[in-house]
Structure formats: C-alpha cells, structure tokens
Scaffold this active site. Structure first.
Site, short mmCIF file in Angstrom:
data_model
loop_
_atom_site.label_atom_id
_atom_site.label_comp_id
_atom_site.label_asym_id
_atom_site.label_seq_id
_atom_site.Cartn_x
_atom_site.Cartn_y
_atom_site.Cartn_z
N HIS A 306 0.85 -1.20 0.00
CA HIS A 306 0.00 0.00 0.00
C HIS A 306 0.88 1.24 0.00
CE1 HIS A 306 -3.02 2.95 1.35
NE2 HIS A 306 -3.91 2.10 0.88
N ASP A 363 -7.96 -4.39 -0.93
CA ASP A 363 -8.43 -4.83 -2.25
C ASP A 363 -8.33 -6.34 -2.40
OD1 ASP A 363 -8.88 -2.16 -3.28
OD2 ASP A 363 -6.71 -1.95 -3.28
#
Length: 421
Positions: A306, A363
C-alpha cells in the site's frame, strides 16, 4: 510556535519558517514565504510529503497500521457500529445516541428516492457502458435537480445535502447495474436498512421475495464502513480541489467518482479478481509467486502492499475475518478463494514479502468477498463509491467551512524552451 531557519549559502540570506504541531503524526512547515524570499517553489512529485489542508476527520499512521475516524480505531467501528452510525460520526463529529440514530436513519430512508427524471439518463447509455461512467454522469446530473445546494448557509443545509447524496448513491448504483442488464428498475424499500436495501435493489424483480441473509448484510455493511474515508487520497483530494472552485457539491462527488475509477485507486479490487482468474488453479500459485519475485519479470501480484501502510492494513485484518465468516456460514468454497488463501499464506510467511512490507491490502480481500456475495465484478468500484461518498462529502464540508480556503493552484517546475523571440 516553533520555527526552522532556512539559509541560502550563496546570498547569505536567512528566513524563519513557522512549524505547526499536529495532535497526531507529523507537524507541518509553512513554506509560503519561500518563493517571495528565495524565488523557490518546493518540488514534491505526487504530493506525498505535502499537507494541502488541515483536517480533524481521519488520521492514518502507515508505519503502525493505524486508521482512526474522529479518534475511533477502524477495527472498533467496524465490529461495534453500523455503516450509517459511522456516517453520522464523520458528518456530525460524534457517534449518535439511540434516539439520534433512529431519527437520522429514518430521514436517510426518505431521501433514497431520486427524481424520476434521472431514469432517462440511464436509458441513454449503451448496455455495455462501464458502470462508473454511468454513475458519475448520474451524480453530476443530480446537481441539476438540487440546485439549492450550490449556496449553503447553515448547518442544517449542510447536513440535508450530505444525507441526500449518501442516501441516493446506492439507488443510482442499483439503477446503473439493472439498466446494464436490461432488468426493470426496482424502487428502494422503505422497510429495509441501508445495506439490505441495496442488495434487494440489485437482486429483486417486481413481485419477487428475495431472501437476503444477515451475514451478507453484515459483510457488505462492513465493506462500506472500511471504505468510508481514507484521509487525503487521490479521489478525496480531487473532491477538495473541485470544492475550492466553488462548484456544486455533487459535481465534486462526480469528479471523485471519476478519480476513483482508475485501476491504481478504486479499480484495484477488480484487478485482484482478474488476476486470480488468470492464475486459474491453486497448483499454479507457486509459478506466479516465482514470477512476482523475479526482478526481470514485469508480473506484479495484485492486492499486496500500500502507498501509505508499511504494516498490515488494519482494514484488511477486519475483512479477513469477514471472509472467513462467509466461508463458514454460507459454505462458500470457490476456486478463487482457494487460490487467494494459498497466496495469502505464502505472503504472510515468506521473507521476500515480509521484508518488503507486502502485506495483503483491502483490495485483496474485498474482491473475494464481493464475489462470494454474487456481486458482478463491474460493480466492485461502484460499491467502493457507496462506502466512500460519506468521506468525500465530509471532506467537502470541512473544506467549504474553512475560512482560509483558497482555490487549489499547484505550481510547477518548468523545463521547456526559454523565450525564443
């Protein structure tokens, strides 16, 4: 107030720049005198080291893997409060009392219904149009039906506007999906909670009695909560930028939807599922892990790492529990989840991933959960929109109320030709 002294060794000129503390995280240096005194701009590609606003909504500590909304950890909110309670928190600053929530939730139910004229917009699009293009157009058009929100002068008007857009977005998302499938549109059900109503509008047909389980509602409600706000990401910054021009709030939300559409942002969960389908079988996982480790191979494993978190994404931890609950209670045992489980195990135990902070992100889990809920992949990002709308509008409200608000106008480093004539 603290200051830092900046010195130009060539001219021997010095200036003091003010330092402002934050309640959590890094303080900021006010560099506004820099150009006037030294003729310099700061250069920050991607604005990863620049604070463009002052906010009290959301705080992220990427190193710790911490996400707070108004001081509440996201794990606490996701496990103890509904999505609409979190919406109230973001908009009002505090969690609602029981009486406040009853009145708030009832008002949200009434506001679910868009003007009938909106339907004509959906009819104008081809069936194969991407839902995000249709949705952004519908939200932009919504500003024409609520022109009164262009000039807001009271707290009541702010809250009325915010509740209206949050309530209507799921309806517009459901209309978008059903129109793409050629299905008749289904009106919202006043007797159903926010998240249950959305699933009902996706699945039902006139006269039908679609059964929606509590675990499905809880799973999707949690996904909405985990997407509610995430500080100054690309789409939120887009909303704030449009707000700075004085545009209609729903025009700003439409711009945020378009920013979220990108695969590097909200579209990432679609890419995760596409990659799991490409891997195809659990026996192929090791081959693709090897490709991901090969520095000469362009293959990248989707759903890991991330931009902000250098630790386990706290939202991903919550979703992992939700996914495991779905598997247990609904008996889901799909090939995609089997592949995802093996990739997850390797990533959490393999030194290659651990040393690079390549933990599973939100995700990675949200895509498999939405697939388990039988939600089409094309609707993954619109569902992200439903959850994030409250964050966008809370940030818009904060920007609008800021008396120091200026139109956003970044500078540039020019490297083109000098004057030629």
């Amino acid at each position: 107030m603290k200051t830092v002294t900046l010195r130009d060794n060539q001219t021997k000129k010095e200036i003091d720049l003010n330092i402002y503390d934050s309640t959590l995280g890094s303080g900021v240096i006010d560099i506004s005198p820099l150009n006037k005194e030294f003729g310099l701009w700061t250069y920050d590609n991607g604005f990863g080291m620049t604070a463009g606003c002052t906010s009290d909504i959301t705080y992220i500590d990427g190193a710790k893997g911490e996400l707070l909304h108004r001081g509440y950890p996201i794990e606490y909110l996701a496990k103890n409060h509904s999505y609409l309670e979190v919406c109230y928190l973001l908009l009002e600053g505090e969690l609602p009392t029981k009486e406040e929530f009853i009145a708030y939730e009832q008002d949200m139910r009434i506001k679910r219904y868009p003007n009938e004229g909106i339907k004509k917009i959906f009819e104008a699009f081809p069936d194969n149009a991407h839902p995000m293009s249709v949705l952004s157009s519908a939200v932009s058009a919504l500003s024409a039906f609520h022109h009164q929100h262009l000039d807001i002068n009271s707290e009541e008007e702010y809250q009325d506007m915010a509740r209206r857009i949050i309530s209507k977005i799921p309806t517009l998302c459901a209309y978008t999906y059903r129109n793409s499938m050629g299905y008749p549109l289904v009106y919202p059900d006043m007797d159903r909670y926010f998240t249950e109503n959305f699933l009902y509008m996706l699945r039902s047909f006139p006269g039908g009695h679609e059964k929606i389980s509590d675990i499905e509602v809880k799973a999707l409600d949690t996904i909405f909560t985990l997407h509610a706000d995430h500080e100054q990401n690309a789409s939120t910054s887009t909303v704030r930028l449009v707000c700075s021009t004085g545009a209609h709030p729903y025009a700003a939300i439409s711009a945020g939807i378009n920013a979220l559409w990108g695969r590097a942002h909200g579209g990432a969960n679609e890419s995760v599922i596409a990659q799991l389908e490409m891997i195809g079988d659990v026996n192929n996982v090791d081959k693709y892990i090897a490709k991901a480790k090969d520095k000469d191979d362009p293959f990248k494993l989707m759903g890991f790492g991330h931009r902000v978190y250098k630790n386990f994404d706290p939202r991903a931890k919550v979703l992992k529990e939700i996914r495991d609950s779905l598997q247990a209670e609904l008996g889901i045992n799909s090939k995609l989840i089997e592949i995802a489980n093996k990739i997850e195990h390797i990533a959490l135990t393999d030194e290659y991933f651990i040393s690079r902070n390549l933990y599973p992100n939100i995700d990675f889990y949200s895509g498999t959960i939405l697939s388990a809920l039988n939600i089409p992949r094309s609707m993954f990002t619109p569902i992200f929109v439903i959850g994030r709308t409250v964050g966008w509008i809370a940030q818009w409200m904060e920007q609008k109320r800021d008396t120091t608000n200026k139109i956003v106008r970044p500078r540039q480093r020019y490297v083109g030709p000098t004057r030629r004539v």
